[in-house]
Design a protein around this motif. Sequence first.
Motif, PDB file in Angstrom:
ATOM      1  N   ILE A 124      14.468 -45.626 -14.730  1.00  0.00           N
ATOM      2  CA  ILE A 124      15.114 -44.820 -15.755  1.00  0.00           C
ATOM      3  C   ILE A 124      14.719 -45.301 -17.149  1.00  0.00           C
ATOM      4  O   ILE A 124      14.488 -44.495 -18.056  1.00  0.00           O
ATOM      5  CB  ILE A 124      16.648 -44.863 -15.595  1.00  0.00           C
ATOM      6  CG1 ILE A 124      17.047 -44.219 -14.263  1.00  0.00           C
ATOM      7  CG2 ILE A 124      17.327 -44.157 -16.744  1.00  0.00           C
ATOM      8  CD1 ILE A 124      16.610 -42.777 -14.114  1.00  0.00           C
ATOM      9  N   ARG A 125      14.611 -46.633 -17.316  1.00  0.00           N
ATOM     10  CA  ARG A 125      14.206 -47.181 -18.604  1.00  0.00           C
ATOM     11  C   ARG A 125      12.798 -46.703 -18.970  1.00  0.00           C
ATOM     12  O   ARG A 125      12.543 -46.263 -20.103  1.00  0.00           O
ATOM     13  CB  ARG A 125      14.253 -48.708 -18.561  1.00  0.00           C
ATOM     14  CG  ARG A 125      13.979 -49.354 -19.923  1.00  0.00           C
ATOM     15  CD  ARG A 125      13.895 -50.853 -19.824  1.00  0.00           C
ATOM     16  NE  ARG A 125      15.177 -51.455 -19.481  1.00  0.00           N
ATOM     17  CZ  ARG A 125      15.430 -52.074 -18.330  1.00  0.00           C
ATOM     18  NH1 ARG A 125      14.489 -52.157 -17.395  1.00  0.00           N
ATOM     19  NH2 ARG A 125      16.609 -52.588 -18.104  1.00  0.00           N
ATOM     20  N   ALA A 126      11.902 -46.756 -17.998  1.00  0.00           N
ATOM     21  CA  ALA A 126      10.529 -46.303 -18.234  1.00  0.00           C
ATOM     22  C   ALA A 126      10.476 -44.801 -18.457  1.00  0.00           C
ATOM     23  O   ALA A 126       9.739 -44.305 -19.315  1.00  0.00           O
ATOM     24  CB  ALA A 126       9.646 -46.691 -17.047  1.00  0.00           C
ATOM     25  N   LEU A 127      11.276 -44.075 -17.689  1.00  0.00           N
ATOM     26  CA  LEU A 127      11.309 -42.615 -17.801  1.00  0.00           C
ATOM     27  C   LEU A 127      11.789 -42.189 -19.187  1.00  0.00           C
ATOM     28  O   LEU A 127      11.181 -41.316 -19.832  1.00  0.00           O
ATOM     29  CB  LEU A 127      12.226 -42.063 -16.710  1.00  0.00           C
ATOM     30  CG  LEU A 127      12.404 -40.559 -16.538  1.00  0.00           C
ATOM     31  CD1 LEU A 127      12.774 -40.262 -15.085  1.00  0.00           C
ATOM     32  CD2 LEU A 127      13.511 -40.023 -17.451  1.00  0.00           C
ATOM     33  N   MET A 128      12.868 -42.787 -19.663  1.00  0.00           N
ATOM     34  CA  MET A 128      13.407 -42.427 -20.970  1.00  0.00           C
ATOM     35  C   MET A 128      12.453 -42.791 -22.091  1.00  0.00           C
ATOM     36  O   MET A 128      12.268 -42.023 -23.042  1.00  0.00           O
ATOM     37  CB  MET A 128      14.756 -43.118 -21.185  1.00  0.00           C
ATOM     38  CG  MET A 128      15.885 -42.570 -20.323  1.00  0.00           C
ATOM     39  SD  MET A 128      16.219 -40.828 -20.619  1.00  0.00           S
ATOM     40  CE  MET A 128      16.541 -40.825 -22.379  1.00  0.00           C
ATOM     41  N   ALA A 129      11.826 -43.963 -21.989  1.00  0.00           N
ATOM     42  CA  ALA A 129      10.874 -44.378 -23.017  1.00  0.00           C
ATOM     43  C   ALA A 129       9.699 -43.409 -23.085  1.00  0.00           C
ATOM     44  O   ALA A 129       9.237 -43.036 -24.172  1.00  0.00           O
ATOM     45  CB  ALA A 129      10.378 -45.795 -22.723  1.00  0.00           C
ATOM     46  N   LEU A 130       9.226 -42.987 -21.921  1.00  0.00           N
ATOM     47  CA  LEU A 130       8.104 -42.050 -21.867  1.00  0.00           C
ATOM     48  C   LEU A 130       8.500 -40.698 -22.440  1.00  0.00           C
ATOM     49  O   LEU A 130       7.748 -40.102 -23.234  1.00  0.00           O
ATOM     50  CB  LEU A 130       7.651 -41.902 -20.417  1.00  0.00           C
ATOM     51  CG  LEU A 130       6.298 -41.228 -20.161  1.00  0.00           C
ATOM     52  CD1 LEU A 130       5.174 -42.014 -20.814  1.00  0.00           C
ATOM     53  CD2 LEU A 130       6.058 -41.117 -18.660  1.00  0.00           C
ATOM     54  N   ALA A 131       9.672 -40.199 -22.055  1.00  0.00           N
ATOM     55  CA  ALA A 131      10.130 -38.892 -22.531  1.00  0.00           C
ATOM     56  C   ALA A 131      10.314 -38.885 -24.043  1.00  0.00           C
ATOM     57  O   ALA A 131       9.866 -37.958 -24.736  1.00  0.00           O
ATOM     58  CB  ALA A 131      11.433 -38.507 -21.834  1.00  0.00           C
ATOM     59  N   VAL A 132      10.956 -39.921 -24.562  1.00  0.00           N
ATOM     60  CA  VAL A 132      11.194 -40.000 -26.013  1.00  0.00           C
ATOM     61  C   VAL A 132       9.877 -40.097 -26.769  1.00  0.00           C
ATOM     62  O   VAL A 132       9.691 -39.453 -27.814  1.00  0.00           O
ATOM     63  CB  VAL A 132      12.104 -41.192 -26.344  1.00  0.00           C
ATOM     64  CG1 VAL A 132      12.165 -41.430 -27.850  1.00  0.00           C
ATOM     65  CG2 VAL A 132      13.507 -40.958 -25.801  1.00  0.00           C
ATOM     66  N   PHE A 206       7.613 -36.829 -13.521  1.00  0.00           N
ATOM     67  CA  PHE A 206       7.654 -38.192 -14.056  1.00  0.00           C
ATOM     68  C   PHE A 206       6.909 -39.201 -13.188  1.00  0.00           C
ATOM     69  O   PHE A 206       6.299 -40.130 -13.723  1.00  0.00           O
ATOM     70  CB  PHE A 206       9.111 -38.630 -14.253  1.00  0.00           C
ATOM     71  CG  PHE A 206       9.797 -37.909 -15.373  1.00  0.00           C
ATOM     72  CD1 PHE A 206       9.419 -38.121 -16.689  1.00  0.00           C
ATOM     73  CD2 PHE A 206      10.811 -37.004 -15.121  1.00  0.00           C
ATOM     74  CE1 PHE A 206      10.041 -37.452 -17.732  1.00  0.00           C
ATOM     75  CE2 PHE A 206      11.450 -36.327 -16.143  1.00  0.00           C
ATOM     76  CZ  PHE A 206      11.051 -36.547 -17.457  1.00  0.00           C
ATOM     77  N   PRO A 207       6.917 -39.075 -11.849  1.00  0.00           N
ATOM     78  CA  PRO A 207       6.122 -40.021 -11.052  1.00  0.00           C
ATOM     79  C   PRO A 207       4.638 -39.993 -11.415  1.00  0.00           C
ATOM     80  O   PRO A 207       3.992 -41.043 -11.474  1.00  0.00           O
ATOM     81  CB  PRO A 207       6.350 -39.535  -9.614  1.00  0.00           C
ATOM     82  CG  PRO A 207       7.678 -38.864  -9.660  1.00  0.00           C
ATOM     83  CD  PRO A 207       7.732 -38.196 -10.990  1.00  0.00           C
ATOM     84  N   VAL A 208       4.115 -38.812 -11.683  1.00  0.00           N
ATOM     85  CA  VAL A 208       2.705 -38.694 -12.069  1.00  0.00           C
ATOM     86  C   VAL A 208       2.479 -39.343 -13.433  1.00  0.00           C
ATOM     87  O   VAL A 208       1.513 -40.102 -13.621  1.00  0.00           O
ATOM     88  CB  VAL A 208       2.278 -37.218 -12.108  1.00  0.00           C
ATOM     89  CG1 VAL A 208       0.842 -37.082 -12.620  1.00  0.00           C
ATOM     90  CG2 VAL A 208       2.401 -36.589 -10.724  1.00  0.00           C
ATOM     91  N   LEU A 209       3.356 -39.068 -14.387  1.00  0.00           N
ATOM     92  CA  LEU A 209       3.212 -39.639 -15.720  1.00  0.00           C
ATOM     93  C   LEU A 209       3.285 -41.160 -15.691  1.00  0.00           C
ATOM     94  O   LEU A 209       2.521 -41.846 -16.388  1.00  0.00           O
ATOM     95  CB  LEU A 209       4.294 -39.089 -16.653  1.00  0.00           C
ATOM     96  CG  LEU A 209       4.249 -37.580 -16.957  1.00  0.00           C
ATOM     97  CD1 LEU A 209       5.398 -37.197 -17.877  1.00  0.00           C
ATOM     98  CD2 LEU A 209       2.917 -37.202 -17.593  1.00  0.00           C
ATOM     99  N   LEU A 210       4.198 -41.700 -14.882  1.00  0.00           N
ATOM    100  CA  LEU A 210       4.337 -43.154 -14.804  1.00  0.00           C
ATOM    101  C   LEU A 210       3.111 -43.796 -14.155  1.00  0.00           C
ATOM    102  O   LEU A 210       2.690 -44.886 -14.546  1.00  0.00           O
ATOM    103  CB  LEU A 210       5.610 -43.519 -14.028  1.00  0.00           C
ATOM    104  CG  LEU A 210       6.934 -43.152 -14.723  1.00  0.00           C
ATOM    105  CD1 LEU A 210       8.113 -43.411 -13.800  1.00  0.00           C
ATOM    106  CD2 LEU A 210       7.088 -43.929 -16.023  1.00  0.00           C
ATOM    107  N   GLU A 211       2.517 -43.119 -13.172  1.00  0.00           N
ATOM    108  CA  GLU A 211       1.295 -43.649 -12.557  1.00  0.00           C
ATOM    109  C   GLU A 211       0.134 -43.594 -13.542  1.00  0.00           C
ATOM    110  O   GLU A 211      -0.693 -44.519 -13.589  1.00  0.00           O
ATOM    111  CB  GLU A 211       0.957 -42.866 -11.282  1.00  0.00           C
ATOM    112  CG  GLU A 211       1.835 -43.231 -10.101  1.00  0.00           C
ATOM    113  CD  GLU A 211       1.257 -42.755  -8.782  1.00  0.00           C
ATOM    114  OE1 GLU A 211       0.017 -42.562  -8.711  1.00  0.00           O
ATOM    115  OE2 GLU A 211       2.025 -42.573  -7.813  1.00  0.00           O
ATOM    116  N   VAL A 212       0.038 -42.532 -14.316  1.00  0.00           N
ATOM    117  CA  VAL A 212      -1.017 -42.432 -15.330  1.00  0.00           C
ATOM    118  C   VAL A 212      -0.845 -43.527 -16.370  1.00  0.00           C
ATOM    119  O   VAL A 212      -1.820 -44.160 -16.787  1.00  0.00           O
ATOM    120  CB  VAL A 212      -0.987 -41.043 -16.002  1.00  0.00           C
ATOM    121  CG1 VAL A 212      -1.925 -41.007 -17.212  1.00  0.00           C
ATOM    122  CG2 VAL A 212      -1.389 -39.964 -15.006  1.00  0.00           C
TER     123      VAL A 212
END
Length: 326
Positions: A124-132, A206-212
């Motif tokens: 969630i921390r990584a997801l929020m940082a990426l989204a923001v 988000f799984p794709v974005l986090l892997e990229v």
Amino acid sequence: MKSKITPVQFIVLAYAAAVFLSTFILMLPASLKSGAELAPVDAFFTAASAVSVTGLSPVNTSETFSLFGTVVLIVLFQFGGIGIMALGTFIYLILGLNISLSYRRLIAIDQNRRNQLAGLVKLIRALMALAVAIELAGALMLGTYFYATGLVPSLPSAFYHGLFHAVSAFTNAGFDLFGDSMRSFSHDYFVQFVTMALLFLGAIGFPVLLEVREYVTRKNPDFRFSLFTKLTTVTFLFLIAAGAAGIWWIERDLYFADEPWHAKLFGALFSSVTARSGGFSTVDMGEFGAPSLFLLSVLMFIGASPSSVGGGIRTTTFAIVVLAIW
């Protein structure tokens, strides 16, 4: 025997509560422009549409809602796109509170990770940082462009328009502050390109974005893209290309008959991208023929990727069905 609410029931109730509470807030005088009126049914529809990020609205957003009202809509876009539990977790992290096991179960269900409790807070921390980061980058580009071109003369207003549009695009909410969706940008390819990029990043998952991100940062030298990411990305890009080619082929001598080649290209491409879950439009869909509308319906039915801000049956479901038939 005292009944105990299940995590799934809690998630459903949380979203229902968000809709009803936001309906009340949107009807407050502070949420409306001077002289504007909003019927309860219209407020309820707008709130439900914003939370579910569908892009449908019975009222003109720019003419109805005040600055406070549009800020409320931005918050609702985030609730619906990123998820209530993800935003709740982010607030917990900011306040330094512990995340209980029961709360982690709620996060797992909200993020479609039912049997994966390990690493959820880190996720969630990584997801929020990426989204923001994505939303702020989009807001900066659009806000600068709106001000530089004179579309919005005030600098603060230009960047606020950029922020609203960026969040609405990334979360695939489909709301706008210009009153005509994006028809006024039908020949503005910069705004179209940035919007399509935000729609794509929100809907790819988000799984794709986090892997990229992991691949780009090179933190793990042995990193390999998962089968999920490969299947999702290939299917997503194929649907965009196939949809754009189909719309261009059908409408090239009809709706796009008097348009130059680049307008035909962007019109077909934008329609293909936004149909998947975006909610924006640079064309008058009512002028499209039945074949184009059927193709757009198929794209909307398939929708976005799993664990993304979009809806539909999901790209992976479509891909697996096609592969199974093959």
